[in-house]
Design a protein around this motif. Structure first.
Motif, PDB file in Angstrom:
ATOM      1  N   LEU A 133       0.836  -1.210   0.000  1.00  0.00           N
ATOM      2  CA  LEU A 133       0.000   0.000   0.000  1.00  0.00           C
ATOM      3  C   LEU A 133       0.865   1.252   0.000  1.00  0.00           C
ATOM      4  CD1 LEU A 133      -2.725   1.446   0.244  1.00  0.00           C
ATOM      5  CD2 LEU A 133      -2.580   1.126   2.738  1.00  0.00           C
ATOM      6  N   ASP A 134       1.942   1.209   0.773  1.00  0.00           N
ATOM      7  CA  ASP A 134       2.834   2.375   0.813  1.00  0.00           C
ATOM      8  C   ASP A 134       3.429   2.636  -0.566  1.00  0.00           C
ATOM      9  OD1 ASP A 134       4.394   4.376   2.427  1.00  0.00           O
ATOM     10  OD2 ASP A 134       6.057   3.177   1.652  1.00  0.00           O
ATOM     11  N   GLN A 137       0.773   4.124  -2.836  1.00  0.00           N
ATOM     12  CA  GLN A 137       0.487   5.530  -2.521  1.00  0.00           C
ATOM     13  C   GLN A 137       1.605   6.448  -3.020  1.00  0.00           C
ATOM     14  OE1 GLN A 137      -0.085   5.147   1.692  1.00  0.00           O
ATOM     15  NE2 GLN A 137      -2.332   4.957   1.516  1.00  0.00           N
ATOM     16  N   ARG A 138       2.867   5.999  -2.898  1.00  0.00           N
ATOM     17  CA  ARG A 138       3.978   6.802  -3.399  1.00  0.00           C
ATOM     18  C   ARG A 138       3.891   6.955  -4.943  1.00  0.00           C
ATOM     19  NH1 ARG A 138       8.299   7.458   0.126  1.00  0.00           N
ATOM     20  NH2 ARG A 138       8.105   6.323   2.099  1.00  0.00           N
ATOM     21  N   LEU A 140       1.206   6.739  -6.741  1.00  0.00           N
ATOM     22  CA  LEU A 140       0.073   7.610  -7.054  1.00  0.00           C
ATOM     23  C   LEU A 140       0.458   9.071  -6.915  1.00  0.00           C
ATOM     24  CD1 LEU A 140      -2.918   8.110  -7.681  1.00  0.00           C
ATOM     25  CD2 LEU A 140      -3.380   7.806  -5.220  1.00  0.00           C
ATOM     26  N   ARG A 161      -4.410   5.016  -9.011  1.00  0.00           N
ATOM     27  CA  ARG A 161      -5.442   5.145  -7.978  1.00  0.00           C
ATOM     28  C   ARG A 161      -6.120   3.797  -7.704  1.00  0.00           C
ATOM     29  NH1 ARG A 161      -8.141  10.845 -10.127  1.00  0.00           N
ATOM     30  NH2 ARG A 161      -6.567  12.236  -9.140  1.00  0.00           N
ATOM     31  N   VAL A 164      -3.915   1.694  -5.483  1.00  0.00           N
ATOM     32  CA  VAL A 164      -3.983   2.092  -4.062  1.00  0.00           C
ATOM     33  C   VAL A 164      -5.217   1.501  -3.410  1.00  0.00           C
ATOM     34  CG1 VAL A 164      -4.318   4.054  -2.522  1.00  0.00           C
ATOM     35  CG2 VAL A 164      -2.608   4.172  -4.348  1.00  0.00           C
ATOM     36  N   ARG A 165      -6.378   1.639  -4.109  1.00  0.00           N
ATOM     37  CA  ARG A 165      -7.608   1.071  -3.533  1.00  0.00           C
ATOM     38  C   ARG A 165      -7.484  -0.440  -3.371  1.00  0.00           C
ATOM     39  NH1 ARG A 165      -9.947   5.034  -6.955  1.00  0.00           N
ATOM     40  NH2 ARG A 165     -10.269   3.503  -8.606  1.00  0.00           N
ATOM     41  N   GLN A 168      -5.305  -1.115  -0.358  1.00  0.00           N
ATOM     42  CA  GLN A 168      -6.025  -0.861   0.882  1.00  0.00           C
ATOM     43  C   GLN A 168      -6.985  -2.016   1.218  1.00  0.00           C
ATOM     44  OE1 GLN A 168      -7.761   2.939  -0.068  1.00  0.00           O
ATOM     45  NE2 GLN A 168      -6.066   4.083   0.926  1.00  0.00           N
TER      46      GLN A 168
END
Length: 359
Positions: A133-134, A137-138, A140, A161, A164-165, A168
Protein backbone atom coordinates in the motif's frame (compact mmCIF):
# COMPACT_ATOMS: atom_id res chain seq x y z
CA UNK A 1 -45.70 -78.80 124.23
CA UNK A 2 -48.66 -76.44 124.81
CA UNK A 3 -49.63 -73.60 122.53
CA UNK A 4 -48.78 -70.90 125.14
CA UNK A 5 -45.23 -72.29 125.34
CA UNK A 6 -44.84 -72.16 121.56
CA UNK A 7 -46.12 -68.62 121.50
CA UNK A 8 -43.68 -67.64 124.24
CA UNK A 9 -40.77 -69.19 122.29
CA UNK A 10 -41.78 -67.31 119.11
CA UNK A 11 -41.92 -64.01 120.97
CA UNK A 12 -38.50 -64.68 122.44
CA UNK A 13 -37.01 -65.35 118.99
CA UNK A 14 -38.58 -62.18 117.60
CA UNK A 15 -37.15 -60.16 120.47
CA UNK A 16 -33.69 -61.59 119.81
CA UNK A 17 -34.02 -60.76 116.12
CA UNK A 18 -35.03 -57.18 116.90
CA UNK A 19 -32.05 -56.82 119.24
CA UNK A 20 -29.67 -58.16 116.55
CA UNK A 21 -31.09 -55.80 113.92
CA UNK A 22 -30.85 -52.86 116.29
CA UNK A 23 -27.32 -53.83 117.20
CA UNK A 24 -26.35 -54.16 113.56
CA UNK A 25 -27.86 -50.77 112.78
CA UNK A 26 -25.98 -49.24 115.67
CA UNK A 27 -22.72 -50.84 114.54
CA UNK A 28 -23.31 -49.60 110.98
CA UNK A 29 -23.89 -46.06 112.23
CA UNK A 30 -20.74 -46.25 114.34
CA UNK A 31 -18.73 -47.48 111.32
CA UNK A 32 -20.25 -44.73 109.22
CA UNK A 33 -19.44 -42.12 111.85
CA UNK A 34 -15.86 -43.33 112.06
CA UNK A 35 -15.49 -42.96 108.29
CA UNK A 36 -16.98 -39.48 108.45
CA UNK A 37 -14.42 -38.64 111.09
CA UNK A 38 -11.72 -39.85 108.73
CA UNK A 39 -12.98 -37.41 106.10
CA UNK A 40 -13.80 -40.15 103.58
CA UNK A 41 -16.63 -40.28 101.09
CA UNK A 42 -17.42 -43.26 98.93
CA UNK A 43 -19.69 -44.50 96.20
CA UNK A 44 -20.00 -47.67 94.24
CA UNK A 45 -19.61 -48.05 90.49
CA UNK A 46 -18.15 -50.19 87.75
CA UNK A 47 -14.87 -50.10 85.88
CA UNK A 48 -15.49 -48.55 82.47
CA UNK A 49 -13.36 -47.68 79.47
CA UNK A 50 -13.78 -45.65 76.32
CA UNK A 51 -15.34 -47.84 73.64
CA UNK A 52 -14.61 -47.35 69.94
CA UNK A 53 -16.69 -48.80 67.13
CA UNK A 54 -14.69 -49.76 64.04
CA UNK A 55 -17.10 -49.23 61.16
CA UNK A 56 -17.08 -49.21 57.38
CA UNK A 57 -16.86 -45.91 55.54
CA UNK A 58 -18.67 -47.29 52.48
CA UNK A 59 -21.20 -50.06 52.13
CA UNK A 60 -19.91 -53.43 50.98
CA UNK A 61 -19.19 -57.04 51.79
CA UNK A 62 -16.84 -58.03 54.61
CA UNK A 63 -13.94 -59.93 53.02
CA UNK A 64 -12.15 -61.05 56.19
CA UNK A 65 -11.71 -60.19 59.86
CA UNK A 66 -8.12 -60.43 61.04
CA UNK A 67 -8.56 -60.35 64.84
CA UNK A 68 -10.51 -62.25 67.48
CA UNK A 69 -12.38 -61.08 70.54
CA UNK A 70 -9.95 -60.34 73.35
CA UNK A 71 -7.02 -59.62 71.03
CA UNK A 72 -4.76 -56.69 71.88
CA UNK A 73 -4.21 -54.39 68.92
CA UNK A 74 -1.89 -51.48 68.17
CA UNK A 75 -2.83 -48.20 66.54
CA UNK A 76 -2.84 -48.57 62.74
CA UNK A 77 -2.95 -52.37 62.85
CA UNK A 78 -5.25 -53.90 60.16
CA UNK A 79 -8.37 -55.37 61.74
CA UNK A 80 -10.61 -56.28 58.80
CA UNK A 81 -10.84 -55.96 55.03
CA UNK A 82 -13.80 -55.16 52.83
CA UNK A 83 -14.31 -56.54 49.33
CA UNK A 84 -12.79 -54.12 46.78
CA UNK A 85 -13.63 -55.58 43.36
CA UNK A 86 -16.04 -52.76 42.55
CA UNK A 87 -13.56 -50.11 43.72
CA UNK A 88 -10.79 -51.65 41.63
CA UNK A 89 -13.02 -51.44 38.54
CA UNK A 90 -13.80 -47.80 39.34
CA UNK A 91 -10.09 -47.14 39.78
CA UNK A 92 -9.30 -48.51 36.30
CA UNK A 93 -12.08 -46.41 34.81
CA UNK A 94 -10.82 -43.29 36.60
CA UNK A 95 -7.24 -43.90 35.41
CA UNK A 96 -8.45 -44.27 31.84
CA UNK A 97 -10.40 -41.03 32.17
CA UNK A 98 -7.31 -39.30 33.51
CA UNK A 99 -5.18 -40.51 30.56
CA UNK A 100 -7.88 -39.36 28.14
CA UNK A 101 -7.93 -35.93 29.74
CA UNK A 102 -4.12 -35.68 29.56
CA UNK A 103 -4.21 -36.49 25.83
CA UNK A 104 -6.91 -33.87 25.34
CA UNK A 105 -4.68 -31.28 26.99
CA UNK A 106 -1.80 -32.22 24.69
CA UNK A 107 -4.05 -31.88 21.63
CA UNK A 108 -5.36 -28.52 22.85
CA UNK A 109 -1.83 -27.22 23.37
CA UNK A 110 -0.93 -28.35 19.84
CA UNK A 111 -3.90 -26.36 18.57
CA UNK A 112 -2.64 -23.30 20.44
CA UNK A 113 0.75 -23.66 18.76
CA UNK A 114 -0.92 -24.04 15.35
CA UNK A 115 -3.09 -20.96 15.88
CA UNK A 116 -0.10 -18.95 17.04
CA UNK A 117 1.72 -19.98 13.83
CA UNK A 118 -1.29 -18.91 11.75
CA UNK A 119 -1.35 -15.60 13.56
CA UNK A 120 2.35 -15.03 12.92
CA UNK A 121 1.85 -15.75 9.21
CA UNK A 122 -1.11 -13.36 9.11
CA UNK A 123 0.97 -10.65 10.82
CA UNK A 124 3.72 -11.11 8.21
CA UNK A 125 1.16 -10.83 5.44
CA UNK A 126 -0.23 -7.66 7.02
CA UNK A 127 3.27 -6.16 6.94
CA UNK A 128 3.59 -7.13 3.29
CA UNK A 129 0.23 -5.54 2.42
CA UNK A 130 1.17 -2.39 4.30
CA UNK A 131 4.39 -2.19 2.24
CA UNK A 132 2.46 -2.70 -0.98
CA UNK A 133 0.00 0.00 0.00
CA UNK A 134 2.83 2.37 0.81
CA UNK A 135 4.41 1.74 -2.60
CA UNK A 136 1.09 2.24 -4.36
CA UNK A 137 0.49 5.53 -2.52
CA UNK A 138 3.98 6.80 -3.40
CA UNK A 139 3.45 5.89 -7.07
CA UNK A 140 0.07 7.61 -7.05
CA UNK A 141 1.65 10.75 -5.66
CA UNK A 142 4.23 10.79 -8.46
CA UNK A 143 1.56 10.13 -11.09
CA UNK A 144 -0.50 13.05 -9.82
CA UNK A 145 2.54 15.34 -10.04
CA UNK A 146 3.46 14.14 -13.53
CA UNK A 147 -0.12 14.43 -14.76
CA UNK A 148 -0.29 18.04 -13.57
CA UNK A 149 2.95 18.74 -15.47
CA UNK A 150 1.57 16.92 -18.54
CA UNK A 151 4.28 14.29 -18.40
CA UNK A 152 1.89 11.43 -17.71
CA UNK A 153 -1.48 10.43 -19.06
CA UNK A 154 -4.75 10.40 -17.16
CA UNK A 155 -5.02 6.67 -17.75
CA UNK A 156 -1.86 6.00 -15.79
CA UNK A 157 -3.21 8.17 -12.95
CA UNK A 158 -6.42 6.19 -12.86
CA UNK A 159 -4.45 2.93 -12.83
CA UNK A 160 -2.34 4.10 -9.88
CA UNK A 161 -5.44 5.15 -7.98
CA UNK A 162 -6.94 1.70 -8.59
CA UNK A 163 -3.74 0.09 -7.32
CA UNK A 164 -3.98 2.09 -4.06
CA UNK A 165 -7.61 1.07 -3.53
CA UNK A 166 -6.68 -2.56 -4.21
CA UNK A 167 -3.77 -2.40 -1.77
CA UNK A 168 -6.02 -0.86 0.88
CA UNK A 169 -8.60 -3.63 0.43
CA UNK A 170 -5.93 -6.30 0.55
CA UNK A 171 -4.54 -4.80 3.77
CA UNK A 172 -7.95 -4.77 5.43
CA UNK A 173 -8.55 -8.40 4.44
CA UNK A 174 -5.16 -9.44 5.79
CA UNK A 175 -5.77 -7.53 9.05
CA UNK A 176 -9.09 -9.38 9.42
CA UNK A 177 -7.28 -12.67 8.93
CA UNK A 178 -4.76 -11.70 11.63
CA UNK A 179 -7.59 -10.80 14.04
CA UNK A 180 -9.28 -14.13 13.33
CA UNK A 181 -6.00 -15.95 13.98
CA UNK A 182 -5.62 -14.10 17.29
CA UNK A 183 -9.19 -15.04 18.31
CA UNK A 184 -8.43 -18.64 17.38
CA UNK A 185 -5.44 -18.54 19.75
CA UNK A 186 -7.70 -17.35 22.60
CA UNK A 187 -10.19 -20.12 21.84
CA UNK A 188 -7.43 -22.73 21.78
CA UNK A 189 -6.06 -21.44 25.09
CA UNK A 190 -9.53 -21.67 26.61
CA UNK A 191 -9.67 -25.27 25.37
CA UNK A 192 -6.37 -25.93 27.14
CA UNK A 193 -7.75 -24.44 30.37
CA UNK A 194 -10.86 -26.61 30.12
CA UNK A 195 -8.74 -29.67 29.43
CA UNK A 196 -6.53 -28.87 32.43
CA UNK A 197 -9.66 -28.74 34.57
CA UNK A 198 -10.70 -32.12 33.22
CA UNK A 199 -7.29 -33.52 34.15
CA UNK A 200 -7.58 -32.08 37.67
CA UNK A 201 -11.06 -33.56 38.05
CA UNK A 202 -9.86 -36.95 36.80
CA UNK A 203 -6.90 -36.87 39.20
CA UNK A 204 -9.23 -35.98 42.07
CA UNK A 205 -11.43 -38.95 41.16
CA UNK A 206 -8.39 -41.24 41.14
CA UNK A 207 -7.27 -39.90 44.53
CA UNK A 208 -10.76 -40.33 45.98
CA UNK A 209 -10.89 -43.94 44.85
CA UNK A 210 -7.37 -44.52 46.22
CA UNK A 211 -8.55 -43.22 49.60
CA UNK A 212 -11.62 -45.46 49.46
CA UNK A 213 -9.39 -48.43 48.67
CA UNK A 214 -7.25 -47.56 51.69
CA UNK A 215 -10.37 -47.17 53.82
CA UNK A 216 -11.51 -50.63 52.77
CA UNK A 217 -8.86 -51.95 55.15
CA UNK A 218 -10.19 -51.18 58.61
CA UNK A 219 -7.40 -50.31 61.04
CA UNK A 220 -7.26 -49.72 64.79
CA UNK A 221 -7.60 -45.99 65.55
CA UNK A 222 -5.59 -46.46 68.77
CA UNK A 223 -4.14 -49.12 71.04
CA UNK A 224 -6.78 -51.27 72.68
CA UNK A 225 -8.45 -54.63 73.01
CA UNK A 226 -11.11 -56.17 70.79
CA UNK A 227 -14.26 -56.49 72.84
CA UNK A 228 -16.85 -57.71 70.32
CA UNK A 229 -17.00 -58.88 66.72
CA UNK A 230 -20.17 -57.29 65.43
CA UNK A 231 -20.04 -58.75 61.90
CA UNK A 232 -18.77 -61.86 60.18
CA UNK A 233 -16.97 -62.41 56.84
CA UNK A 234 -19.41 -62.48 53.95
CA UNK A 235 -21.93 -60.13 55.55
CA UNK A 236 -23.00 -57.09 53.55
CA UNK A 237 -22.95 -53.88 55.55
CA UNK A 238 -24.17 -50.41 54.75
CA UNK A 239 -22.08 -47.27 55.08
CA UNK A 240 -21.15 -46.90 58.72
CA UNK A 241 -21.86 -50.56 59.47
CA UNK A 242 -20.09 -51.66 62.66
CA UNK A 243 -17.58 -54.50 62.34
CA UNK A 244 -15.70 -54.48 65.66
CA UNK A 245 -15.91 -52.87 69.08
CA UNK A 246 -12.64 -51.88 70.76
CA UNK A 247 -11.87 -50.88 74.33
CA UNK A 248 -9.29 -48.14 74.79
CA UNK A 249 -7.27 -49.48 77.74
CA UNK A 250 -5.44 -46.17 78.13
CA UNK A 251 -8.68 -44.50 79.26
CA UNK A 252 -10.10 -46.61 82.09
CA UNK A 253 -12.18 -45.05 84.85
CA UNK A 254 -14.91 -45.62 87.42
CA UNK A 255 -18.00 -43.43 87.61
CA UNK A 256 -19.62 -43.13 91.01
CA UNK A 257 -22.06 -40.78 92.70
CA UNK A 258 -21.76 -38.59 95.77
CA UNK A 259 -24.38 -36.49 97.53
CA UNK A 260 -24.44 -32.76 96.98
CA UNK A 261 -23.14 -32.14 100.50
CA UNK A 262 -19.89 -33.93 99.60
CA UNK A 263 -19.47 -33.37 95.85
CA UNK A 264 -18.90 -29.65 96.31
CA UNK A 265 -15.69 -30.37 98.24
CA UNK A 266 -14.24 -32.70 95.60
CA UNK A 267 -11.73 -30.98 93.31
CA UNK A 268 -10.44 -32.16 89.94
CA UNK A 269 -7.22 -34.08 90.41
CA UNK A 270 -8.15 -35.31 93.89
CA UNK A 271 -6.81 -38.72 94.85
CA UNK A 272 -9.20 -41.67 94.69
CA UNK A 273 -8.83 -45.24 95.88
CA UNK A 274 -10.73 -48.00 94.09
CA UNK A 275 -11.43 -51.38 95.67
CA UNK A 276 -12.97 -53.98 93.36
CA UNK A 277 -15.35 -56.66 94.59
CA UNK A 278 -13.37 -59.24 92.65
CA UNK A 279 -10.08 -58.21 94.33
CA UNK A 280 -10.86 -56.78 97.78
CA UNK A 281 -7.20 -56.97 98.83
CA UNK A 282 -6.10 -54.67 96.02
CA UNK A 283 -6.33 -50.88 96.30
CA UNK A 284 -6.03 -49.08 92.94
CA UNK A 285 -5.04 -45.39 92.84
CA UNK A 286 -6.91 -42.97 90.56
CA UNK A 287 -7.54 -39.26 90.09
CA UNK A 288 -10.79 -37.31 89.83
CA UNK A 289 -11.02 -36.31 86.16
CA UNK A 290 -14.63 -35.13 86.07
CA UNK A 291 -17.21 -33.72 88.48
CA UNK A 292 -20.69 -33.23 87.11
CA UNK A 293 -21.80 -29.59 87.01
CA UNK A 294 -25.42 -30.50 87.64
CA UNK A 295 -27.09 -32.86 90.07
CA UNK A 296 -29.25 -35.74 88.95
CA UNK A 297 -31.62 -38.18 90.54
CA UNK A 298 -29.85 -41.16 92.01
CA UNK A 299 -29.82 -44.04 89.51
CA UNK A 300 -31.45 -47.19 90.81
CA UNK A 301 -28.17 -49.08 90.63
CA UNK A 302 -26.41 -46.67 92.99
CA UNK A 303 -26.30 -47.61 96.64
CA UNK A 304 -24.70 -45.05 98.95
CA UNK A 305 -23.15 -45.91 102.28
CA UNK A 306 -25.28 -43.25 103.95
CA UNK A 307 -29.00 -42.75 103.71
CA UNK A 308 -30.21 -42.72 100.10
CA UNK A 309 -30.50 -39.20 98.73
CA UNK A 310 -32.48 -38.04 95.76
CA UNK A 311 -29.93 -35.73 94.16
CA UNK A 312 -26.38 -36.90 93.46
CA UNK A 313 -23.37 -35.67 91.48
CA UNK A 314 -21.52 -37.99 89.12
CA UNK A 315 -17.78 -38.25 89.71
CA UNK A 316 -15.33 -39.88 87.32
CA UNK A 317 -12.08 -41.34 88.68
CA UNK A 318 -9.51 -42.04 85.96
CA UNK A 319 -6.74 -44.59 86.42
CA UNK A 320 -3.23 -43.54 85.38
CA UNK A 321 -2.51 -44.82 81.82
CA UNK A 322 1.09 -45.72 82.77
CA UNK A 323 -0.20 -47.90 85.60
CA UNK A 324 -2.66 -49.54 83.20
CA UNK A 325 0.14 -50.24 80.74
CA UNK A 326 2.06 -52.15 83.39
CA UNK A 327 -0.93 -54.40 84.17
CA UNK A 328 -2.55 -54.47 80.74
CA UNK A 329 -3.48 -58.16 80.84
CA UNK A 330 -5.31 -57.70 84.15
CA UNK A 331 -7.47 -54.76 83.08
CA UNK A 332 -11.13 -55.80 83.01
CA UNK A 333 -14.10 -53.57 82.35
CA UNK A 334 -17.50 -54.01 83.95
CA UNK A 335 -16.13 -55.08 87.34
CA UNK A 336 -18.10 -53.55 90.26
CA UNK A 337 -16.34 -51.92 93.16
CA UNK A 338 -16.17 -49.05 95.61
CA UNK A 339 -14.44 -45.70 95.11
CA UNK A 340 -13.17 -43.69 98.09
CA UNK A 341 -12.21 -40.04 98.07
CA UNK A 342 -10.88 -37.67 100.74
CA UNK A 343 -13.67 -35.19 101.41
CA UNK A 344 -12.08 -33.14 104.19
CA UNK A 345 -8.94 -30.94 104.15
CA UNK A 346 -6.04 -32.62 105.87
CA UNK A 347 -7.68 -36.05 105.82
CA UNK A 348 -5.36 -39.03 105.48
CA UNK A 349 -5.84 -42.43 103.91
CA UNK A 350 -6.40 -45.16 106.47
CA UNK A 351 -4.18 -48.24 106.45
CA UNK A 352 -6.71 -50.43 104.65
CA UNK A 353 -6.84 -47.92 101.74
CA UNK A 354 -3.12 -47.61 101.14
CA UNK A 355 -2.20 -48.47 97.53
CA UNK A 356 -1.83 -52.21 96.99
CA UNK A 357 -1.24 -53.45 93.48
CA UNK A 358 -0.68 -56.93 92.05
CA UNK A 359 2.92 -58.01 91.60
Amino acid sequence: MSKPANKQKTLTLLAIAVILVAGGAYAWKQWQASHVDLGLASGNGRIEATEIDVATKLGGRVEEILVSEGSFVKSGEPLARMQILSLQAQQKEALAGKDRAVHTVAAAKAQVALRESDHAAAQALVAQRESELDNAQRRLARSETLTKEGASSAQELDDDRARVRGAQAALKATQAQAAAAKAAIAAAQAEVTGSDSSVAAAMATVQRIDVELQDSTLTAPRDGRVQFRLAQPGEVLGAGGKVLNLVDLSDVYMSFFLPETVAGRIALGSDVRIVLDAAPNMVIPAKVSFVSATAQFTPKTVETASERQKLMFRIKARIDPELLQKHLNQVKTGLPGQAYVLAEPGAQWPAHLQVKLPE
